[in-house]
Design an enzyme around this catalytic site. Structure first.
Site, PDB file in Angstrom:
ATOM      1  CE  LYS A 204       5.449  70.297 -57.975  1.00 27.59           C
ATOM      2  NZ  LYS A 204       5.694  68.855 -58.073  1.00 27.59           N
TER       3      LYS A 204
ATOM      4  N   GLY B  34       7.750  60.649 -53.551  1.00 24.12           N
ATOM      5  CA  GLY B  34       8.519  59.452 -53.873  1.00 24.12           C
ATOM      6  C   GLY B  34       8.272  58.262 -52.971  1.00 24.12           C
TER       7      GLY B  34
ATOM      8  CB  ALA C 238       3.878  64.311 -53.441  1.00 23.35           C
ATOM      9  N   GLY C 239       2.808  61.271 -53.406  1.00 26.42           N
ATOM     10  CA  GLY C 239       2.306  60.232 -52.529  1.00 26.42           C
ATOM     11  C   GLY C 239       1.635  59.075 -53.240  1.00 26.42           C
TER      12      GLY C 239
ATOM     13  CG  ASN D 221       8.300  62.020 -61.837  1.00 28.36           C
ATOM     14  OD1 ASN D 221       8.994  63.014 -62.038  1.00 28.36           O
ATOM     15  ND2 ASN D 221       8.588  60.880 -62.424  1.00 28.36           N
ATOM     16  CB  SER D 222       7.891  58.145 -57.784  1.00 30.49           C
ATOM     17  OG  SER D 222       8.656  59.274 -57.474  1.00 30.49           O
TER      18      SER D 222
END
Lengths: 264, 66
Positions: free
Chosen positions: A106, A167, A193-194, A215-216
């Protein structure tokens, strides 16, 4: 889940996956929580970071790859934390050595600590070098359709636009740009992301994304293991809804129960 | 002799190969990757790649990340 079988397989770099959810391994309380949340998510592709080994500290310390073994998961090393093309390329080469020649990476080249927005100029540079060097590059980028097109044209195997800043959990901030990217996509498009909660992941999949990387949203949930499971369902729900095709929106009501035979 | 290991000075006997360095660091059998002066040292060459004064060595591993 027989309908899932009608789905076309999700293939990346010649390998087919049952899950369209990709998860990160950062921000968890400990390795045990990491392992349990990832298991609950059903993800088969898992991102890791590559960092300097702490010299002389805790030689017996458990290793991330002990809890997400590469024979069970596809490990996706990322270049997060790199701010120029040279650093990112160097990190990918270290990752390939670390994972015995594994070429899937990635690519993420950041521009700014505050926004973690991608530096697309350096990203394009790094992508060119990595593709020429035989890497299978999944690339994190902005939701600019032109850049997404260029990255696919130069040989990246997947384009991964942000839906919101890394994040933030703000969800799908600009579905219209994603729609344009998806409309002309020649390679898999994944939201990276987001995503903040399950409905965000579902929206991404309903738009027609091939997958979502997060992830977050899992690691920072109140109960990461339960959120891992929620995300698994959210991705499946969104994918099935996309394949099924939603009903048209209407301004006025349309009764679901027939009017014939009404007791009067 | 002195090398730079992960950005810090590190003392080693002359003629030490990469494999010897990893042994000193108790990293034998661990999943790490080694870079020497910006070039990857493949695992198969750890035993035969001899370090020299001033070499810049990076030893990395996988950690949690998105």
């Amino acid at each position: 889940m027989s309908d899932v079988l009608r789905d076309k397989p999700f293939t990346l770099a010649g390998r087919t996956y049952g899950s369209r959810l990709l998860v990160g391994t950062g921000k968890y309380k400990d390795l045990d929580e990491t392992r349990r949340a990832i298991e609950a998510s059903g993800a088969e592709i898992v991102t890791v970071a590559v960092r300097r080994t702490n010299i002389g500290q805790n030689p017996g310390e458990p290793n991330l790859l002990d809890v997400i073994p590469p024979d069970r998961y596809t490990i996706l090393p990322n270049t997060a934390g790199c701010f120029d093309a040279a650093e990112a390329v160097r990190t990918c080469r270290l990752a390939r050595e670390l994972l015995d020649g594994h070429s899937l990476v990635k690519l993420e080249v950041l521009a700014d600590q505050k926004t973690l927005f991608p530096n697309v100029i350096e990203t394009l540079r790094a992508a060119e070098t990595l593709v020429a060097d035989g890497f299978d590059v999944m690339v994190y980028t902005s939701d600019d359709p032109i850049i997404a097109r260029q990255l696919a044209d130069m040989g990246c195997i997947a384009v991964m636009p942000l839906a919101g800043l890394i994040g933030t959990g703000l969800g799908i901030c600009n579905p219209y740009n994603l729609r344009i990217i998806l409309e002309e996509a020649k390679v898999p498009v994944l939201v990276d992301a987001g995503v903040g909660t399950a409905s965000d992941a579902t929206i991404a999949m309903e738009l027609g994304c091939d997958g979502v990387l997060m992830n977050s949203a899992i690691a920072h949930a109140g109960d990461p293991v339960m959120m891992g499971a929620a995300m698994q369902h959210a991705i499946i729900a969104g994918r099935l809804a996309y394949l099924a095709g939603r009903m048209p929106k209407k301004l006025y009501a349309s009764a679901s129960s027939p009017l014939d035979g009404l007791v009067r | 002799m002195r090398i730079q290991l992960n950005g810090e000075p590190f003392e080693l006997p002359d003629g030490e190969p990469v494999a010897g360095l990893l042994e000193r660091l108790q990293l034998v059998g661990r999943r790490v990757a080694v870079e020497l002066n910006l070039d990857i040292v493949p695992r198969s060459q750890h035993a035969t790649t001899v370090l020299r004064e001033g070499d810049r060595v990076e030893v990395v591993h996988a950690i949690g990340g998105g």
